[in-house]
Design a protein around this motif. Structure first.
Motif, PDB file in Angstrom:
ATOM      1  N   LEU A  76      -0.355  -8.397  -3.794  1.00  0.00           N
ATOM      2  CA  LEU A  76      -1.112  -7.378  -4.503  1.00  0.00           C
ATOM      3  C   LEU A  76      -0.464  -6.023  -4.237  1.00  0.00           C
ATOM      4  N   TYR A  77      -0.750  -5.049  -5.101  1.00  0.00           N
ATOM      5  CA  TYR A  77      -0.184  -3.711  -4.970  1.00  0.00           C
ATOM      6  C   TYR A  77      -1.306  -2.693  -5.108  1.00  0.00           C
ATOM      7  N   ILE A  78      -1.493  -1.864  -4.088  1.00  0.00           N
ATOM      8  CA  ILE A  78      -2.489  -0.791  -4.130  1.00  0.00           C
ATOM      9  C   ILE A  78      -1.757   0.542  -4.070  1.00  0.00           C
ATOM     10  N   ARG A  79      -2.034   1.393  -5.043  1.00  0.00           N
ATOM     11  CA  ARG A  79      -1.526   2.763  -4.989  1.00  0.00           C
ATOM     12  C   ARG A  79      -2.425   3.530  -4.034  1.00  0.00           C
ATOM     13  N   TYR A 111       0.884  -1.169   0.000  1.00  0.00           N
ATOM     14  CA  TYR A 111       0.000   0.000   0.000  1.00  0.00           C
ATOM     15  C   TYR A 111       0.917   1.212   0.000  1.00  0.00           C
ATOM     16  N   SER A 112       1.156   1.779  -1.188  1.00  0.00           N
ATOM     17  CA  SER A 112       2.214   2.771  -1.331  1.00  0.00           C
ATOM     18  C   SER A 112       1.857   3.873  -2.318  1.00  0.00           C
ATOM     19  N   THR A 113       2.526   5.012  -2.161  1.00  0.00           N
ATOM     20  CA  THR A 113       2.375   6.095  -3.132  1.00  0.00           C
ATOM     21  C   THR A 113       3.269   5.862  -4.351  1.00  0.00           C
ATOM     22  N   ALA A 114       4.269   5.017  -4.235  1.00  0.00           N
ATOM     23  CA  ALA A 114       5.156   4.732  -5.364  1.00  0.00           C
ATOM     24  C   ALA A 114       4.340   4.067  -6.476  1.00  0.00           C
ATOM     25  N   SER A 115       4.572   4.498  -7.698  1.00  0.00           N
ATOM     26  CA  SER A 115       3.787   3.924  -8.791  1.00  0.00           C
ATOM     27  C   SER A 115       4.633   3.578 -10.016  1.00  0.00           C
ATOM     28  N   ASP A 116       5.933   3.730  -9.899  1.00  0.00           N
ATOM     29  CA  ASP A 116       6.776   3.423 -11.058  1.00  0.00           C
ATOM     30  C   ASP A 116       6.814   1.914 -11.298  1.00  0.00           C
ATOM     31  N   SER A 117       6.944   1.534 -12.532  1.00  0.00           N
ATOM     32  CA  SER A 117       6.860   0.118 -12.907  1.00  0.00           C
ATOM     33  C   SER A 117       7.977  -0.718 -12.281  1.00  0.00           C
ATOM     34  N   HIS A 118       9.153  -0.146 -12.087  1.00  0.00           N
ATOM     35  CA  HIS A 118      10.258  -0.888 -11.471  1.00  0.00           C
ATOM     36  C   HIS A 118       9.908  -1.295 -10.036  1.00  0.00           C
ATOM     37  N   THR A 119       9.373  -0.357  -9.260  1.00  0.00           N
ATOM     38  CA  THR A 119       9.001  -0.639  -7.869  1.00  0.00           C
ATOM     39  C   THR A 119       7.898  -1.682  -7.807  1.00  0.00           C
ATOM     40  N   VAL A 120       6.882  -1.527  -8.640  1.00  0.00           N
ATOM     41  CA  VAL A 120       5.765  -2.466  -8.657  1.00  0.00           C
ATOM     42  C   VAL A 120       6.257  -3.869  -9.007  1.00  0.00           C
ATOM     43  N   GLU A 121       7.061  -3.980 -10.033  1.00  0.00           N
ATOM     44  CA  GLU A 121       7.567  -5.304 -10.451  1.00  0.00           C
ATOM     45  C   GLU A 121       8.477  -5.903  -9.384  1.00  0.00           C
ATOM     46  N   ARG A 122       9.291  -5.086  -8.753  1.00  0.00           N
ATOM     47  CA  ARG A 122      10.165  -5.586  -7.676  1.00  0.00           C
ATOM     48  C   ARG A 122       9.320  -6.196  -6.547  1.00  0.00           C
TER      49      ARG A 122
END
Length: 141
Positions: free
Chosen positions: A106-109, A87-98
């Motif tokens: 799961l990843y929630i912006r 549950y993060s403000t980060a939304s760049d594809s590198h962070t999400v894929e990592r």
């Protein structure tokens, strides 16, 4: 038929984000345990009750960040199968894929409204975690 009340654990160093999350979860009729530091969350999952139904974690925290915490949870035989939602403000594809490669479920912006967060939480709470397998298409909410 009424579904079982779930207990969500959430760790974030931002007290405003903790309160925002708590309000959204309680509005949905679920329970929440909040933690300001990663080590507080680890201590709580090692010493139940309560037992978390799933864990939500922020990535950008002092001392032990979300990546380190995720790795620690996933390396533990006792906790590795718990759904782990970033549950993060980060939304760049590198962070999400990592996060996906490290074993997050799961990843929630972080949304900016209670209504948007409640909508995301409803979606997460409906997932059958015994059969759900995250991939690049269904990983981000």
């Amino acid at each position: 038929m009424q579904s079982e009340v779930k207990t969500l654990f959430y760790v974030d160093d931002d007290r405003d984000d903790l309160e925002f999350f708590q309000q959204a979860v309680e509005n949905l009729g679920e329970r929440v345990a909040l933690f300001h530091l990663a080590d507080e969350l680890i201590a709580a999952i090692r010493n139940p009750p309560p037992v978390p139904s799933m864990i939500f974690l922020d990535l950008n925290m002092p001392n032990k960040n979300g990546f380190d915490l995720m790795q620690e949870i996933k390396e533990s035989e006792a906790f590795r199968d718990l759904p782990l939602v970033i549950y993060s403000t980060a939304s760049d594809s590198h962070t999400v894929e990592r996060c996906r490669l490290l074993g997050a479920s799961l990843y929630i912006r972080k949304p900016t409204s209670i209504a948007a967060l409640q909508q995301a939480l409803r979606q997460v709470l409906q997932i059958d975690w015994t059969s759900f397998r995250p991939d690049a298409k269904n990983f981000v909410v």
